[in-house]
Design a protein around this motif. Structure first.
Motif, short mmCIF file in Angstrom:
data_model
loop_
_atom_site.label_atom_id
_atom_site.label_comp_id
_atom_site.label_asym_id
_atom_site.label_seq_id
_atom_site.Cartn_x
_atom_site.Cartn_y
_atom_site.Cartn_z
N GLY A 102 46.81 66.94 97.25
CA GLY A 102 47.73 68.06 97.40
C GLY A 102 47.45 69.15 96.39
O GLY A 102 46.56 69.04 95.55
N ASN A 103 48.21 70.20 96.48
CA ASN A 103 48.06 71.35 95.58
C ASN A 103 49.31 71.57 94.78
O ASN A 103 50.17 72.36 95.16
CB ASN A 103 47.71 72.60 96.39
N LYS A 104 49.43 70.88 93.68
CA LYS A 104 50.52 71.14 92.75
C LYS A 104 50.22 72.46 92.05
O LYS A 104 49.14 72.62 91.48
CB LYS A 104 50.61 70.00 91.73
N LEU B 46 58.68 70.05 91.10
CA LEU B 46 59.45 68.82 90.94
C LEU B 46 58.65 67.60 91.36
O LEU B 46 58.49 66.65 90.59
CB LEU B 46 60.73 68.89 91.77
N VAL B 47 58.16 67.62 92.61
CA VAL B 47 57.57 66.41 93.17
C VAL B 47 56.67 66.76 94.34
O VAL B 47 56.89 67.75 95.03
CB VAL B 47 58.69 65.43 93.60
N SER B 48 55.63 65.96 94.53
CA SER B 48 54.80 66.06 95.73
C SER B 48 54.78 64.71 96.43
O SER B 48 54.94 63.66 95.80
CB SER B 48 53.38 66.52 95.40
N THR B 97 45.42 71.23 103.09
CA THR B 97 44.72 71.15 101.81
C THR B 97 44.64 72.50 101.13
O THR B 97 44.03 72.63 100.08
CB THR B 97 43.29 70.60 102.00
N GLY B 98 45.26 73.50 101.71
CA GLY B 98 45.18 74.85 101.15
C GLY B 98 46.49 75.31 100.56
O GLY B 98 47.13 74.59 99.80
#
Lengths: 117, 111
Positions: A102-104, B46-48, B97-98
């Motif tokens: 992912g992209n944090k 915060l979170v993913s 993914t972007g």
């Protein structure tokens, strides 16, 4: 740790004039950089991104940004500002340690753009 | 154009109450996020969430917070016992993914 700096809290521009909103970054490895815009009481809207390739990136609403590796900058530009461009602009950099694909993103503090007639 | 939707747009709650904020991410996106923006301050991660589990979380995301994807379309943020300092705008986002696509936000006011 990665970071972005937006040195100007506010930028004032006359309609029709070119505008620049500044952003500098600090990150290890190749930077993934983004610009978002936030209108009052709205969410963040994606404008453009730099991943790799041409240093001049074109995005939505006539905006573009210039990636400068030597100056670690990613300034947002528009050749001719509109009153409707008045909003809060955020620069962001991807955390290179983002896990899981992912992209944090780490955001700057934002720059309020005010375009006046 | 597909978009991320969030409900409620504004919630007022008493300190100590539980709050659930709901999000419907863009349907073909795989990564989901919650960010928050305290009034006048920067947007904070915060979170993913990916593949039905938390990918990473910030130090803000303590034991009072949890996330869930209960039914394959919704993505929720729960705050178990709200504090005054939880008052903020909470943004859900999703991505492939972007770039991240953000919702309009849920404003939480804790009294």
């Amino acid at each position: 740790a990665q970071s972005v700096a937006q040195p100007e809290d506010q930028v004032n521009v006359a309609e029709g004039n070119p505008l620049t909103v500044k952003c500098t970054y600090s990150v290890s490895g190749n930077p993934y950089l983004f610009w978002y815009v936030q209108y009052p009481n709205r969410g963040l809207q994606f404008l453009l991104k730099y991943i790799t390739g041409d240093n001049l990136v074109k995005g939505s609403y006539g905006f573009e940004a210039e990636f400068n590796k030597s100056q670690t900058s990613f300034h947002l530009k528009k050749p001719s500002a509109l009153v409707s461009d008045s909003a809060l602009y955020f620069c962001a950099v991807r955390d290179p340690t983002s896990r899981g694909g992912g992209n944090k993103l780490t955001f700057g503090t934002g720059t309020q753009l005010k375009v006046e007639l | 154009e597909p978009e991320v939707t969030q409900t409620p747009s504004h919630q007022v709650t008493q300190m100590g109450q539980e709050v659930i904020l709901r999000c419907v991410p863009i349907s073909n996106h795989l990564y989901f996020y919650w960010y928050r923006q305290i009034l006048g301050q920067k947007v904070e991660f915060l979170v993913s969430f990916y593949n039905n589990e938390i990918s990473e979380k910030s130090e803000i995301f303590d034991d009072q917070f949890s996330v869930e994807r209960p039914d394959g379309s919704n993505f929720t943020l729960k705050i178990r016992s709200t504090k005054l300092e939880d008052s903020a705008m909470y943004f859900c986002a999703s991505s492939t993914t972007g770039e991240l696509f953000f919702g309009e936000g849920s404003r939480l006011t804790v009294l």
